[in-house]
Motif scaffolding. Structure first.
Motif, PDB file in Angstrom:
ATOM      1  N   VAL A 143      -3.613  -0.397  63.710  1.00 52.45           N
ATOM      2  CA  VAL A 143      -2.441  -0.867  62.968  1.00 52.45           C
ATOM      3  C   VAL A 143      -2.702  -2.309  62.541  1.00 52.45           C
ATOM      4  O   VAL A 143      -2.820  -3.202  63.367  1.00 52.45           O
ATOM      5  CB  VAL A 143      -1.163  -0.782  63.837  1.00 52.45           C
ATOM      6  CG1 VAL A 143       0.040  -1.273  63.043  1.00 52.45           C
ATOM      7  CG2 VAL A 143      -0.946   0.637  64.332  1.00 52.45           C
TER       8      VAL A 143
ATOM      9  N   ILE B 278       2.630  -4.309  59.974  1.00 51.77           N
ATOM     10  CA  ILE B 278       3.886  -3.547  59.954  1.00 51.77           C
ATOM     11  C   ILE B 278       4.888  -4.356  59.140  1.00 51.77           C
ATOM     12  O   ILE B 278       5.123  -5.528  59.430  1.00 51.77           O
ATOM     13  CB  ILE B 278       4.433  -3.305  61.375  1.00 51.77           C
ATOM     14  CG1 ILE B 278       3.407  -2.543  62.226  1.00 51.77           C
ATOM     15  CG2 ILE B 278       5.756  -2.521  61.314  1.00 51.77           C
ATOM     16  CD1 ILE B 278       3.793  -2.394  63.689  1.00 51.77           C
TER      17      ILE B 278
ATOM     18  N   LYS C 257      10.078   1.394  57.745  1.00 49.01           N
ATOM     19  CA  LYS C 257       8.983   0.450  57.929  1.00 49.01           C
ATOM     20  C   LYS C 257       7.719   0.978  57.258  1.00 49.01           C
ATOM     21  O   LYS C 257       7.531   2.192  57.144  1.00 49.01           O
ATOM     22  CB  LYS C 257       8.689   0.252  59.423  1.00 49.01           C
ATOM     23  CG  LYS C 257       9.687  -0.632  60.152  1.00 49.01           C
ATOM     24  CD  LYS C 257       9.285  -0.833  61.594  1.00 49.01           C
ATOM     25  CE  LYS C 257      10.284  -1.748  62.297  1.00 49.01           C
ATOM     26  NZ  LYS C 257       9.947  -1.896  63.733  1.00 49.01           N
TER      27      LYS C 257
ATOM     28  N   PHE D 262       3.607   0.949  57.538  1.00 48.26           N
ATOM     29  CA  PHE D 262       2.514   0.727  58.484  1.00 48.26           C
ATOM     30  C   PHE D 262       1.200   0.743  57.717  1.00 48.26           C
ATOM     31  O   PHE D 262       0.884   1.744  57.060  1.00 48.26           O
ATOM     32  CB  PHE D 262       2.494   1.820  59.555  1.00 48.26           C
ATOM     33  CG  PHE D 262       3.741   1.842  60.401  1.00 48.26           C
ATOM     34  CD1 PHE D 262       3.773   1.192  61.624  1.00 48.26           C
ATOM     35  CD2 PHE D 262       4.887   2.486  59.957  1.00 48.26           C
ATOM     36  CE1 PHE D 262       4.930   1.206  62.394  1.00 48.26           C
ATOM     37  CE2 PHE D 262       6.041   2.497  60.723  1.00 48.26           C
ATOM     38  CZ  PHE D 262       6.065   1.848  61.950  1.00 48.26           C
TER      39      PHE D 262
ATOM     40  N   LEU E  83      -2.682   0.954  58.110  1.00 52.56           N
ATOM     41  CA  LEU E  83      -3.628   1.382  59.132  1.00 52.56           C
ATOM     42  C   LEU E  83      -5.062   1.212  58.633  1.00 52.56           C
ATOM     43  O   LEU E  83      -5.434   1.798  57.602  1.00 52.56           O
ATOM     44  CB  LEU E  83      -3.393   2.853  59.503  1.00 52.56           C
ATOM     45  CG  LEU E  83      -1.945   3.255  59.848  1.00 52.56           C
ATOM     46  CD1 LEU E  83      -1.867   4.752  60.143  1.00 52.56           C
ATOM     47  CD2 LEU E  83      -1.432   2.457  61.037  1.00 52.56           C
TER      48      LEU E  83
ATOM     49  N   GLU F 121      -1.612   3.386  53.967  1.00 55.07           N
ATOM     50  CA  GLU F 121      -0.276   2.907  54.319  1.00 55.07           C
ATOM     51  C   GLU F 121       0.670   4.098  54.454  1.00 55.07           C
ATOM     52  O   GLU F 121       0.582   5.065  53.692  1.00 55.07           O
ATOM     53  CB  GLU F 121       0.242   1.942  53.249  1.00 55.07           C
ATOM     54  CG  GLU F 121      -0.537   0.636  53.220  1.00 55.07           C
ATOM     55  CD  GLU F 121      -0.101  -0.316  52.112  1.00 55.07           C
ATOM     56  OE1 GLU F 121      -0.621  -1.439  52.077  1.00 55.07           O
ATOM     57  OE2 GLU F 121       0.733   0.084  51.268  1.00 55.07           O
TER      58      GLU F 121
ATOM     59  N   LEU G 204       6.774   5.190  66.387  1.00 51.88           N
ATOM     60  CA  LEU G 204       6.205   4.267  65.403  1.00 51.88           C
ATOM     61  C   LEU G 204       7.080   3.024  65.217  1.00 51.88           C
ATOM     62  O   LEU G 204       6.572   1.903  65.162  1.00 51.88           O
ATOM     63  CB  LEU G 204       6.026   4.988  64.055  1.00 51.88           C
ATOM     64  CG  LEU G 204       4.912   6.041  64.023  1.00 51.88           C
ATOM     65  CD1 LEU G 204       4.993   6.882  62.759  1.00 51.88           C
ATOM     66  CD2 LEU G 204       3.536   5.378  64.116  1.00 51.88           C
ATOM     67  N   HIS G 205       8.378   3.221  65.139  1.00 53.13           N
ATOM     68  CA  HIS G 205       9.272   2.100  64.857  1.00 53.13           C
ATOM     69  C   HIS G 205       9.444   1.158  66.049  1.00 53.13           C
ATOM     70  O   HIS G 205       9.540  -0.051  65.884  1.00 53.13           O
ATOM     71  CB  HIS G 205      10.653   2.622  64.439  1.00 53.13           C
ATOM     72  CG  HIS G 205      10.788   2.791  62.963  1.00 53.13           C
ATOM     73  ND1 HIS G 205      11.562   1.971  62.178  1.00 53.13           N
ATOM     74  CD2 HIS G 205      10.223   3.675  62.111  1.00 53.13           C
ATOM     75  CE1 HIS G 205      11.482   2.352  60.911  1.00 53.13           C
ATOM     76  NE2 HIS G 205      10.688   3.394  60.841  1.00 53.13           N
TER      77      HIS G 205
ATOM     78  N   VAL H 286       1.182  -4.275  65.982  1.00 52.26           N
ATOM     79  CA  VAL H 286      -0.041  -4.623  65.252  1.00 52.26           C
ATOM     80  C   VAL H 286      -1.191  -4.697  66.259  1.00 52.26           C
ATOM     81  O   VAL H 286      -1.044  -5.276  67.329  1.00 52.26           O
ATOM     82  CB  VAL H 286       0.129  -5.973  64.512  1.00 52.26           C
ATOM     83  CG1 VAL H 286      -1.213  -6.456  63.957  1.00 52.26           C
ATOM     84  CG2 VAL H 286       1.139  -5.825  63.381  1.00 52.26           C
TER      85      VAL H 286
END
Lengths: 150, 365
Positions: B135, B138, B146, B148, B150, B197, B212-213, B218
């Motif tokens: 990650v 974010i 959100k 992310f 990656l 993303e 995830l949230h 990071v």
């Protein structure tokens, strides 16, 4: 209260993890059978059935378009439906799947708000289950009956 | 009370019988090693019998698409059985047409491997890989969405078509005792192969979106598989209509970027629906694209604009806005992504406009 082995298995489904990030039984220390039984008694005191509840909830759900913002129903209820991608299985393992949707109803005359998911309607109608105390989607029969004017 | 006790008693009896059958199946049936022959011998794998086709193949790095992680709630993991093996289960029926059932199509998550099998799957499934990713960033886009970013580690690059998705594995957190796999559309352009993303909306009670949230930071490493999906750009139209709501914007963005980057001679209109201003995101981004590219039009709309939103754009359901702006179906294709309710409504609107079903594409999870 003793409960049947299948209820023990269903309780497992209801715990945090298998189906949702929250516990359908909440912080309730009673068994699933006891929760259902006591809510049934509460409904009897209110003079209602689980079907009455589900029917009223479905009435409001049908009035709100997905992500359409608040809709005024019958002049005093603000109804809003938030819909998400995906579906959730019924923890009673009956193969029912509900869309992931959250309905919010505000009774503007009373200034009170209730929230439920599409799955709640099925849980109440088919299983008489209003979720445990402290669960995020616990449907408190007397409060919901008051706000939804059932 | 007596009715309640009767129901409980009957339920108990049924459960005891089911448990006995299950126990007998577990203890008495040793299926041993079974061979799964894929696509007429293109690939064969030996698996320990007893698990689903989906999980058995995943152990061999063959990933059949599954947005629900094997719970039979998405219907994506369809495979064709060359031989009839067992009747279709009630859990599969909602996802299979009569024609598919007749043709031997089954859900890979529901069929257990109990003997040697021959199956047919789309060839591209054999090219799907598992990735380790870090990650990198974010970004909070709205109160419940959100982004992310990656960075792909191993393999370090992914080739995908704009509109496709990956399956992300969650990890154990809090009281969650089960890892799940969920599908998320790639929201970055396919030209960037070293990172992807994802735009993820927090679902109340959602296992993977909550992971995830609320639990991913990071620097964390994630496992994902992909790319999957048949929601990508097709040839043959000169005006593309994109309709999305919420995180449904995710696969649309790379499609638009891909067309702009390839300088294709196509007109594009992007309708994005939200309830109020707090649900909007990427507005400045798409307005900037609109200013720079004359073939791209961006139409955000609010269905429940509040006075404090000071909104002077389109209002109403996104489908109403589409109907107000599009009337001629000629030469058009439509690409939809959003909640099932939005997709159903959009299909109705597009049908009324006269755009044929063969020109409408969507992923309906």
């Amino acid at each position: 209260m003793k409960q049947a082995p299948d209820f023990l298995r269903i309780e497992e489904n209801m715990r945090t993890g298998p189906l949702a990030a929250h516990d359908f039984l909440g912080s309730d220390e009673r068994s699933l059978a006891a929760i259902i039984y006591h809510d049934r008694l509460l409904l009897e005191q209110l003079g209602l059935t689980a079907k009455d509840f589900a029917q009223r909830m479905r009435y409001f759900s049908s009035k709100a378009g997905a992500d359409a913002g608040p809709q005024i129903v019958d002049g005093k209820f603000a109804v809003e439906r938030a819909e998400y991608i995906g579906r959730i299985l019924c923890p009673f393992a009956d193969n029912f799947q509900a869309p992931k949707a959250v309905i919010t109803v505000v009774n503007k005359e009373l200034g009170k708000k209730v929230v439920w998911s599409d799955l709640n309607v099925h849980l109440i109608e088919e299983h008489g289950f209003f979720e445990g105390e402290g669960a995020p989607f616990r449907i408190e029969p007397s409060f919901y009956a008051e706000v939804l004017e059932i | 009370m007596s009715v309640f006790v009767t129901v409980l008693s009957l339920s108990s009896l049924a459960t005891i019988l089911a448990a006995l059958v299950s126990l007998a199946d577990y203890h008495l049936n040793d299926y041993g090693v079974c061979t799964i022959n894929i696509n007429g011998g293109t690939r064969t794998v030996d698996v320990n019998g007893g698990s689903s086709i989906l999980s058995s193949l995943a152990k061999h790095k063959i990933f059949i698409p599954s947005a629900c992680g094997g719970k039979a709630t998405c219907g994506l993991c369809k495979v064709t059985m060359v031989d009839t093996i067992s009747p279709v289960l009630p859990t599969e029926e909602p996802y299979l047409t009569a024609k598919e059932i007749e043709g031997g199509v089954r859900l890979a998550c529901q069929v257990k491997v109990k003997r040697d099998l021959e199956i047919l799957i789309p060839g591209e499934f054999l090219t799907v890989s598992q990735y380790q990713a870090k990650v990198e960033k974010i970004t909070k886009l709205t109160y419940d969405i959100k982004k992310f970013r990656l960075r792909l580690l191993d393999p370090a690059q992914m080739e995908f078509k704009a509109g496709q998705y990956v399956q992300v594995d969650s990890k154990l957190y809090g009281a969650v005792r089960e890892e799940v796999s969920r599908a998320y559309s790639i929201s970055s352009a396919p030209s960037d192969r070293k990172a992807i993303e994802l735009v993820v909306r927090l679902v109340p009670g959602g296992i993977c979106t909550t992971f995830l949230h609320e639990h991913v930071k990071v620097g964390d490493k994630l496992t994902l598989a992909g790319p999957f999906g048949e929601f990508y750009l097709r040839e043959g139209a000169d005006h593309l209509i994109f309709i999305a709501g919420g995180s449904g914007l995710a696969p649309i963005r790379p499609m638009i970027l891909d067309i702009l980057k390839r300088k294709l001679d196509k007109k594009m209109t992007f309708f994005f629906g939200a309830v109020s201003r707090k649900d909007l995101f990427y507005v400045d981004y798409f307005r900037d694209l609109e200013a720079r590219y004359p073939n791209f039009t961006y139409i955000p709309a609010l269905s429940g604009a509040k006075p404090e939103d000071e909104w002077d754009g389109e209002e109403g359901l996104i489908t109403e806005v589409v109907a107000r702006n599009i009337s001629d179906p000629e030469g058009k294709q439509a690409y939809l992504c959003g909640s099932p309710g939005m997709i159903d409504a959009a299909l109705g609107t597009l049908r009324e406009i006269g755009i044929g079903a063969e020109h409408i594409y969507y992923d309906k999870f």
